[in-house]
Design a protein around this motif. Structure first.
Motif, PDB file in Angstrom:
ATOM      1  N   SER A 102       0.775  -1.082   0.062  1.00  0.00           N
ATOM      2  CA  SER A 102      -0.048  -0.117   0.106  1.00  0.00           C
ATOM      3  C   SER A 102       0.754   1.285   0.100  1.00  0.00           C
ATOM      4  CB  SER A 102      -0.883   0.090   1.149  1.00  0.00           C
ATOM      5  OG  SER A 102      -0.384  -0.087   2.424  1.00  0.00           O
ATOM      6  N   ASN A 103       0.119   2.420  -0.054  1.00  0.00           N
ATOM      7  CA  ASN A 103       0.986   3.627  -0.049  1.00  0.00           C
ATOM      8  C   ASN A 103       1.528   3.833   1.251  1.00  0.00           C
ATOM      9  OD1 ASN A 103       0.666   4.589  -2.928  1.00  0.00           O
ATOM     10  ND2 ASN A 103      -1.574   5.345  -2.260  1.00  0.00           N
ATOM     11  N   PRO A 104       2.655   4.718   1.251  1.00  0.00           N
ATOM     12  CA  PRO A 104       3.479   5.152  -0.033  1.00  0.00           C
ATOM     13  C   PRO A 104       4.421   4.275  -0.634  1.00  0.00           C
ATOM     14  CG  PRO A 104       4.585   5.557   2.330  1.00  0.00           C
ATOM     15  CD  PRO A 104       3.354   4.607   2.542  1.00  0.00           C
ATOM     16  N   LEU A 105       4.563   3.325  -0.334  1.00  0.00           N
ATOM     17  CA  LEU A 105       5.665   2.234  -1.198  1.00  0.00           C
ATOM     18  C   LEU A 105       4.796   1.840  -2.410  1.00  0.00           C
ATOM     19  CD1 LEU A 105       6.826  -0.022   1.817  1.00  0.00           C
ATOM     20  CD2 LEU A 105       7.952   1.934   0.930  1.00  0.00           C
ATOM     21  N   ALA A 106       3.793   1.859  -2.381  1.00  0.00           N
ATOM     22  CA  ALA A 106       2.950   1.527  -3.708  1.00  0.00           C
ATOM     23  C   ALA A 106       3.281   2.408  -4.795  1.00  0.00           C
ATOM     24  CB  ALA A 106       1.360   1.280  -3.614  1.00  0.00           C
ATOM     25  N   GLN A 107       3.939   3.362  -4.761  1.00  0.00           N
ATOM     26  CA  GLN A 107       4.084   4.466  -5.766  1.00  0.00           C
ATOM     27  C   GLN A 107       5.513   3.904  -6.601  1.00  0.00           C
ATOM     28  OE1 GLN A 107       5.742   8.412  -4.542  1.00  0.00           O
ATOM     29  NE2 GLN A 107       5.889   7.214  -2.543  1.00  0.00           N
ATOM     30  N   PHE A 108       6.206   2.952  -6.026  1.00  0.00           N
ATOM     31  CA  PHE A 108       7.459   2.788  -6.519  1.00  0.00           C
ATOM     32  C   PHE A 108       7.103   1.431  -7.715  1.00  0.00           C
ATOM     33  CE2 PHE A 108       9.189   3.978  -2.285  1.00  0.00           C
ATOM     34  CZ  PHE A 108       9.294   5.495  -2.910  1.00  0.00           C
ATOM     35  N   ASN A 109       8.380   1.284  -8.089  1.00  0.00           N
ATOM     36  CA  ASN A 109       8.192   0.094  -9.483  1.00  0.00           C
ATOM     37  C   ASN A 109       8.603  -0.990  -8.677  1.00  0.00           C
ATOM     38  OD1 ASN A 109       8.006   1.797 -11.520  1.00  0.00           O
ATOM     39  ND2 ASN A 109       9.991   2.430 -11.571  1.00  0.00           N
ATOM     40  N   HIS A 110       7.763  -2.034  -8.696  1.00  0.00           N
ATOM     41  CA  HIS A 110       7.731  -3.330  -8.132  1.00  0.00           C
ATOM     42  C   HIS A 110       8.603  -4.496  -8.734  1.00  0.00           C
ATOM     43  CE1 HIS A 110       5.285  -1.586  -4.953  1.00  0.00           C
ATOM     44  NE2 HIS A 110       4.294  -1.600  -5.727  1.00  0.00           N
ATOM     45  N   THR A 111       9.334  -5.184  -8.236  1.00  0.00           N
ATOM     46  CA  THR A 111      10.109  -6.468  -8.723  1.00  0.00           C
ATOM     47  C   THR A 111       9.670  -7.515  -7.988  1.00  0.00           C
ATOM     48  OG1 THR A 111      12.013  -5.003  -9.511  1.00  0.00           O
ATOM     49  CG2 THR A 111      12.358  -7.218  -9.354  1.00  0.00           C
ATOM     50  N   LEU A 112       9.410  -8.361  -9.037  1.00  0.00           N
ATOM     51  CA  LEU A 112       9.172  -9.886  -8.247  1.00  0.00           C
ATOM     52  C   LEU A 112      10.217 -10.628  -8.307  1.00  0.00           C
ATOM     53  CD1 LEU A 112       5.351 -10.324  -9.708  1.00  0.00           C
ATOM     54  CD2 LEU A 112       5.886 -10.044  -7.358  1.00  0.00           C
ATOM     55  N   PRO A 113      10.468 -11.654  -7.472  1.00  0.00           N
ATOM     56  CA  PRO A 113      11.850 -12.333  -7.804  1.00  0.00           C
ATOM     57  C   PRO A 113      11.610 -13.753  -8.403  1.00  0.00           C
ATOM     58  CG  PRO A 113      10.311 -13.119  -5.754  1.00  0.00           C
ATOM     59  CD  PRO A 113       9.697 -12.114  -6.096  1.00  0.00           C
ATOM     60  N   ASN A 114      11.187 -13.457  -9.772  1.00  0.00           N
ATOM     61  CA  ASN A 114      11.324 -14.621 -10.813  1.00  0.00           C
ATOM     62  C   ASN A 114      12.207 -14.038 -11.832  1.00  0.00           C
ATOM     63  OD1 ASN A 114       9.663 -12.679 -12.326  1.00  0.00           O
ATOM     64  ND2 ASN A 114       7.960 -13.466 -11.571  1.00  0.00           N
ATOM     65  N   LYS A 115      12.327 -14.724 -12.976  1.00  0.00           N
ATOM     66  CA  LYS A 115      13.420 -14.405 -13.925  1.00  0.00           C
ATOM     67  C   LYS A 115      12.952 -13.268 -14.680  1.00  0.00           C
ATOM     68  CE  LYS A 115      16.140 -16.566 -17.538  1.00  0.00           C
ATOM     69  NZ  LYS A 115      16.593 -17.854 -18.305  1.00  0.00           N
ATOM     70  N   GLU A 116      11.857 -13.051 -15.025  1.00  0.00           N
ATOM     71  CA  GLU A 116      11.413 -11.863 -15.742  1.00  0.00           C
ATOM     72  C   GLU A 116      11.553 -10.474 -14.879  1.00  0.00           C
ATOM     73  OE1 GLU A 116       7.295 -10.181 -18.079  1.00  0.00           O
ATOM     74  OE2 GLU A 116       7.489 -12.224 -17.182  1.00  0.00           O
ATOM     75  N   GLY A 117      10.997 -10.742 -13.658  1.00  0.00           N
ATOM     76  CA  GLY A 117      11.076  -9.649 -13.005  1.00  0.00           C
ATOM     77  C   GLY A 117      12.445  -9.064 -12.667  1.00  0.00           C
ATOM     78  N   LEU A 118      13.528  -9.973 -12.147  1.00  0.00           N
ATOM     79  CA  LEU A 118      15.089  -9.640 -12.065  1.00  0.00           C
ATOM     80  C   LEU A 118      15.501  -9.058 -13.302  1.00  0.00           C
ATOM     81  CD1 LEU A 118      16.791  -9.602  -9.714  1.00  0.00           C
ATOM     82  CD2 LEU A 118      17.533 -11.913 -10.542  1.00  0.00           C
ATOM     83  N   TYR A 119      14.994  -9.603 -14.555  1.00  0.00           N
ATOM     84  CA  TYR A 119      15.635  -9.302 -15.740  1.00  0.00           C
ATOM     85  C   TYR A 119      15.463  -7.886 -15.889  1.00  0.00           C
ATOM     86  CZ  TYR A 119      17.473  -8.535 -20.270  1.00  0.00           C
ATOM     87  OH  TYR A 119      18.193  -8.172 -21.409  1.00  0.00           O
ATOM     88  N   ASP A 120      14.216  -7.539 -15.567  1.00  0.00           N
ATOM     89  CA  ASP A 120      13.472  -6.083 -15.566  1.00  0.00           C
ATOM     90  C   ASP A 120      14.521  -5.053 -14.913  1.00  0.00           C
ATOM     91  OD1 ASP A 120      11.731  -6.580 -17.689  1.00  0.00           O
ATOM     92  OD2 ASP A 120      10.134  -6.704 -16.323  1.00  0.00           O
TER      93      ASP A 120
END
Length: 233
Positions: A102-120
């Motif tokens: 939730s906000n305020p952290l929701a405003q940032f870009n989220h990275t999931l710990p999978n291959k696609e997320g980590l590559y992004d």
């Protein structure tokens, strides 16, 4: 280029240390910084962290169910957001889904710990290196080489550091919908403010983000002082 890695709690710390080592293997021009390794004995930890935040290019905040609402995470996230644009602060969701934040952290870009997320995330870091960045094809090859190492290390970090009893409960649908409504109303007020003051949208939104980040960091720091908050459980 310096990357500030923020953590709180043992599970978050284990993953932060993994990222610290792993990122340097993939992008050798990156200089990660995290306090558990890089503050000299005898240094004033708060002053040192404040100084490090000043010349940070990108911030990565390691979030878990345990630390999602901890004052220290909110303080460092707010300090990062105050000095950087929201696109330069990324959350790394260790055992969370994007809807859990939730906000305020929701405003940032989220990275999931999978291959696609980590590559992004790696691509974001690489794009900030300028002349030192790797070509896309080379980056893909290097990432594919080191991905198995991260995957194994991440699974081990979770195994060695199980969820704590203080983990935040899942957010209810009502809570999520309330936040969506609040966000829509906030955006509406921003648009009206832009029209009224004839400001550029980018300048207006950046100003709002900086004010919010400043308030978050001040409130979290005040709370931590009053309650003698330590980043260790």
């Amino acid at each position: 280029m310096k990357v500030f890695i923020s953590w709180s709690g043992e599970r978050s710390r284990a993953v932060a240390e993994l990222l610290d080592d792993w990122i340097q293997c993939v992008l050798q021009a990156i200089r990660p910084w995290m306090s558990s390794k890089d503050i000299d004995r005898g240094s004033l930890w708060f002053s040192e962290i404040t100084d490090q935040l000043k010349d940070t290019t990108i911030g990565v905040v390691c979030l878990t169910k345990d630390n999602l609402n901890k004052p220290w995470i909110l303080f460092e996230s707010g300090a990062l957001a105050k000095g950087l644009s929201s696109s330069r602060v990324c959350t790394f969701l260790i055992d969370l889904e994007t809807t859990d934040v939730s906000n305020p952290l929701a405003q940032f870009n989220h990275t999931l710990p999978n291959k696609e997320g980590l590559y992004d995330l790696v691509r974001t870091l690489n794009s900030s290196l300028g002349d030192q960045s790797l070509r896309e094809k080379v980056l893909e090859q290097v990432f594919d080489t080191y991905w198995p190492q991260f995957e194994i290390g991440f699974e081990q970090a979770l195994k060695d550091n199980p969820e704590g009893e203080s983990a935040s409960p899942p957010r209810s649908e009502e809570n999520i919908l309330t936040e969506v409504l609040r966000t829509v109303r906030t955006l509406d007020r921003r648009v009206r403010s832009i029209e009224r003051n004839d400001l550029s949208e980018e300048h207006s939104i950046n100003s709002v983000l900086q004010i919010n980040a400043y308030l978050v960091s001040c409130n979290a720091f005040t709370f931590s002082l009053k309650n003698s908050i330590s980043r260790y459980p």
